[in-house]
Design a protein around this motif. Sequence first.
Motif, PDB file in Angstrom:
ATOM      1  N   VAL A   1      38.306  47.865  47.959  1.00 15.02           N
ATOM      2  CA  VAL A   1      39.647  47.921  46.966  1.00 15.02           C
ATOM      3  C   VAL A   1      39.256  48.790  45.928  1.00 15.02           C
ATOM      4  O   VAL A   1      38.370  48.362  45.047  1.00 15.02           O
ATOM      5  CB  VAL A   1      39.852  46.368  46.561  1.00 15.02           C
TER       6      VAL A   1
ATOM      7  N   LYS B   1      32.760  47.258  54.987  1.00 10.53           N
ATOM      8  CA  LYS B   1      34.228  46.525  54.869  1.00 10.53           C
ATOM      9  C   LYS B   1      34.972  47.464  53.938  1.00 10.53           C
ATOM     10  O   LYS B   1      34.552  48.505  53.201  1.00 10.53           O
ATOM     11  CB  LYS B   1      33.930  45.516  53.868  1.00 10.53           C
ATOM     12  N   ASP B   2      36.281  47.518  54.239  1.00 10.93           N
ATOM     13  CA  ASP B   2      37.226  48.309  53.411  1.00 10.93           C
ATOM     14  C   ASP B   2      37.184  47.922  51.931  1.00 10.93           C
ATOM     15  O   ASP B   2      37.424  46.771  51.441  1.00 10.93           O
ATOM     16  CB  ASP B   2      38.790  48.298  53.814  1.00 10.93           C
TER      17      ASP B   2
ATOM     18  N   GLY C   1      43.572  37.021  44.208  1.00 15.14           N
ATOM     19  CA  GLY C   1      41.975  37.862  44.633  1.00 15.14           C
ATOM     20  C   GLY C   1      41.034  37.120  44.097  1.00 15.14           C
ATOM     21  O   GLY C   1      41.223  36.129  43.256  1.00 15.14           O
TER      22      GLY C   1
ATOM     23  N   PHE D   1      41.290  41.177  47.745  1.00 14.12           N
ATOM     24  CA  PHE D   1      42.752  40.882  47.332  1.00 14.12           C
ATOM     25  C   PHE D   1      43.524  40.058  48.576  1.00 14.12           C
ATOM     26  O   PHE D   1      42.955  40.335  49.664  1.00 14.12           O
ATOM     27  CB  PHE D   1      43.524  42.112  47.224  1.00 14.12           C
ATOM     28  N   ALA D   2      44.186  39.312  48.003  1.00 16.22           N
ATOM     29  CA  ALA D   2      44.806  38.571  49.265  1.00 16.22           C
ATOM     30  C   ALA D   2      45.901  39.591  49.874  1.00 16.22           C
ATOM     31  O   ALA D   2      46.422  40.642  49.508  1.00 16.22           O
ATOM     32  CB  ALA D   2      45.728  37.377  48.575  1.00 16.22           C
ATOM     33  N   LYS D   3      46.433  39.328  50.973  1.00 16.23           N
ATOM     34  CA  LYS D   3      47.055  40.071  51.781  1.00 16.23           C
ATOM     35  C   LYS D   3      48.468  40.505  50.708  1.00 16.23           C
ATOM     36  O   LYS D   3      48.865  41.692  51.048  1.00 16.23           O
ATOM     37  CB  LYS D   3      47.849  39.521  52.977  1.00 16.23           C
ATOM     38  N   ASP D   4      49.213  39.375  50.128  1.00 10.56           N
ATOM     39  CA  ASP D   4      50.443  39.734  49.281  1.00 10.56           C
ATOM     40  C   ASP D   4      50.040  40.462  48.112  1.00 10.56           C
ATOM     41  O   ASP D   4      50.833  40.710  47.290  1.00 10.56           O
ATOM     42  CB  ASP D   4      51.131  38.536  49.057  1.00 10.56           C
ATOM     43  N   GLY D   5      48.674  40.672  47.681  1.00  9.09           N
ATOM     44  CA  GLY D   5      48.291  41.480  46.599  1.00  9.09           C
ATOM     45  C   GLY D   5      48.475  40.711  45.302  1.00  9.09           C
ATOM     46  O   GLY D   5      48.175  41.028  44.181  1.00  9.09           O
ATOM     47  N   LYS D   6      48.839  39.351  45.415  1.00  8.59           N
ATOM     48  CA  LYS D   6      49.122  38.666  44.210  1.00  8.59           C
ATOM     49  C   LYS D   6      47.885  37.739  43.571  1.00  8.59           C
ATOM     50  O   LYS D   6      48.089  37.055  42.778  1.00  8.59           O
ATOM     51  CB  LYS D   6      50.588  37.592  44.132  1.00  8.59           C
TER      52      LYS D   6
END
Length: 350
Positions: A206, A203-204, A257, A250-255
């Motif tokens: 973070v 998995k990628d 997680g 992280f969530a897609k919007d980065g805000k």
Amino acid sequence: MRLPARVTTPGRVALVLLALSPALAACGGEEEASVGDVISARKDDQFAEGRTGRLTLPTGRLEVTVGEPATSLAANDTRELEPIEAPDGASFVPITWQYDAGTFGDYADYTENDEEPVFDLVADGANYRLPPPNPTGVGSESFYVVVNGAGESPSLNVDFDGVTQTLDLTTGQRDPGLAKPLYKLKSRNDRTQSCASDVTFGKDPVGAPSFACTTTRTARIPYAGGAWAEDGHSWLVVSVTTAFRRWDVFAKDGKSGAIYAATGVESTFRLGDIKPTQVIEDRLGSSCPDATRGCLMTYHLIFDVEGSKVPKRLKVDQDYEFTLLQVWGGGDGKQTITVPLKVDTLLRSS
């Protein structure tokens, strides 16, 4: 103190069991010994100046010193505190030995068995079973063995898991038999190398994941995992330590997680295309899960190899289980996730 000894003579097997209480006194205030008795000497290193020989076992090295045989012992020779006479036609063979378990302590991680060596003193065609030396290797031990005959050319047979070595206690010469490769082993190189840069995550990640990986230098040894290597084969051994502490999502919007802590791992290994014969998990060097270190595991790997050319690349496949530790930014997360990874690293030999 007198200890049990088993005496094997041609055509006859006798078991001599000796009480730890004082023996009956013979005429003249002297005690009389029996063939097969093992009598503790007064001092632990009493015969350290005699003829010395050495044997190497999968669990350590044994140094043996033998003194001159005698037919009588003075009161200050033993812990019996009385003079002792040998039976007619018998004699006392004095021995000092010390077992050094630390000699090959670096290889003890790969033995993984409760096998104990069997020691027999051989004199004039008879075998005398000896109590084994102190396995901790702390200090030497000295004793007398009562044997039939003059005891002038004794030898020592040591059997370890079906392989017998013989040590001539007069000349110091030994016949190691199938244990001969033990004498070619060098002290283990304790340097390790990192394999963290050889990892590929399924998995990628973070940022930089808190993953660590090290390998020891490889070694080829004749005994591992409770078995001797077959003729023409040897055991290639190497240890791998991996550690994983946390994984961030992280969530897609980065805000928002979630933060996960490593709580378990399943691992498989290959040396080229060779599967390990045994994988020994180090109980002292592993802690998973751990509140501060996450999932730390040390594996001792044993591979059956033949010939001089063996693969040098170690492949490690791991599936880590992570448990939700906390969420932030109003996000949410699954209770558990699995993170697979692969390590493909080049090993170095000792």
